[in-house]
Motif scaffolding. Sequence first.
Motif, short mmCIF file in Angstrom:
data_model
loop_
_atom_site.label_atom_id
_atom_site.label_comp_id
_atom_site.label_asym_id
_atom_site.label_seq_id
_atom_site.Cartn_x
_atom_site.Cartn_y
_atom_site.Cartn_z
N ARG A 64 0.88 4.09 -2.89
CA ARG A 64 0.64 5.51 -2.59
C ARG A 64 1.83 6.37 -3.06
O ARG A 64 1.64 7.46 -3.60
CB ARG A 64 0.42 5.67 -1.09
N GLU A 81 1.59 6.72 -6.83
CA GLU A 81 0.55 7.68 -7.21
C GLU A 81 1.01 9.13 -6.96
O GLU A 81 0.74 10.03 -7.76
CB GLU A 81 -0.73 7.39 -6.42
N ARG A 82 1.73 9.35 -5.84
CA ARG A 82 2.24 10.69 -5.56
C ARG A 82 3.28 11.11 -6.60
O ARG A 82 3.28 12.25 -7.06
CB ARG A 82 2.86 10.73 -4.17
N ASP A 122 0.83 -1.21 0.00
CA ASP A 122 0.00 0.00 0.00
C ASP A 122 0.87 1.27 0.00
O ASP A 122 0.54 2.26 -0.68
CB ASP A 122 -0.91 0.00 1.22
#
Length: 492
Positions: free
Chosen positions: A305, A308-309, A301
């Motif tokens: 994340r 995606e950032r 996860d």
Amino acid sequence: MTFLRPARPRRPRGTRSLRAKLTLANVGLLALGIVAATAISLMGMRHYVLGQVDAELTKSRRALETSHLTMQQLDTLAASTVVRDRLLPHSDDSPNPDTVFAAVDGHGTVLTIAGLRPTAAQQALASAVGDAAALVADRQPRDIQLRDDPYRVTGVRLADGTCVLLARSTGVLHKGVAQALRLDLTIGTLLLALLGVLTMISVSRRMRPLEDMVETSSAIAEGDLTRRVPSSKETSLEVEQLRTALNSMLHQVESAYRTREHSAAQLRRFVADASHELRTPLSAIRGYLQLYDKGMLTDPDERKRSWERMMAEADRMGRLVDELLTLARLDQQPELRLRNVDLSRLVRDAAADLRAQQPDRPVTVSADGALLVRADESGLRQVLGNLVANVRVHTPADVPVRLGLERADGVVRVCVADEGPGLAQEDAARVFDRFFRAGGGAGSGLGLAIVQGVVRAHGGEVGVRTAPGEGLAVTVTLPAGARPGPPVSVRP
């Protein structure tokens, strides 16, 4: 920009200066004129007086020739009072009489007339003539010197072969010529001096505008770009034209320098802002990559994340680079692709995009019918897209928005107004500056700068009406015929 301080030009001295050359030229021309006029007048006077003397001598000679007198008859006639008074001198009291009459034989001996012995003047005349026969043969009177005085003399042969010499003094003529020459030289010298002074004064006054130009050019070379050549009452048409042209050139030079300085400052600020804007996403991406490289992102996860950032920051950099490229093309001013565009359709499309992105936002559109303008369609779409995006980013999602379109007074106005928090006056004055974000809000701060660049490329203007708590209204004004200004392309 650094100016080298040149040496202030010194005023030329001596004959190197233009005023001295003009003065010498005028004085020289006048001197030539005076010399020529004096020479012509003196020659004319001498010719006239000598002509009178020669006419009298010739008349007397012809009278004796036509009379066919002999020496004996002349001696008898000489006893009369008339001949004695007009031809014969009474004594030697006058060493050089005006008229000398002498009769000489074939050997050059002066003969006695009327019982009077020959005078010194008669003896001198016979001696000066020498060959009386040659004088008689010469029909024109000639010049002689009689005891250092000038005379004109002619001769005639009597019926018995005696030669008679007739002489008239020309000393008065030579004295008159000498006096006239002295008078002309005196007056000419005074005229030359007066002309020199007047010419120097006049040239100095006429040259004053040129001196002002030299002083102005020196001041500008030292850094004072606001200096201009002042007008002068004492000037010629050519100098005034030169002054006007020089001031126009200086104005253009000043404008170009100010523009260059402004562009340089703008470029420095732009580079600094762009570096700052790009540093943030690059730092974030570098940080996540370092975490990944050190094996600190073990949880799936967390890796998702982080990915995606990084993608979000990369997209942000991409958008920023695209906007920077658009502004760079605006600055380079390439050609616009003009065609007939229905501006009403573009306004309705922008409103539809906003409704799709924020369904809860009240959107009002006033753009019924078709309104054709000749413009770059992609550029106008970008203008409307940036205005709508500005509302979407900087106002709450439930704030109403109005999009209006109207044609009036030869122009077309597009207005995008919201009822959001609005801006303070100091922020409103900088709203079109690049990388400006009121209150540190979101976005790159380039959207409204692009709007202003595209609108100006079409020959239009952008205005802002706002106040704290009263929302923000941006009005784009375009010429109805869409007459473009500087050629600009707005395609990224």
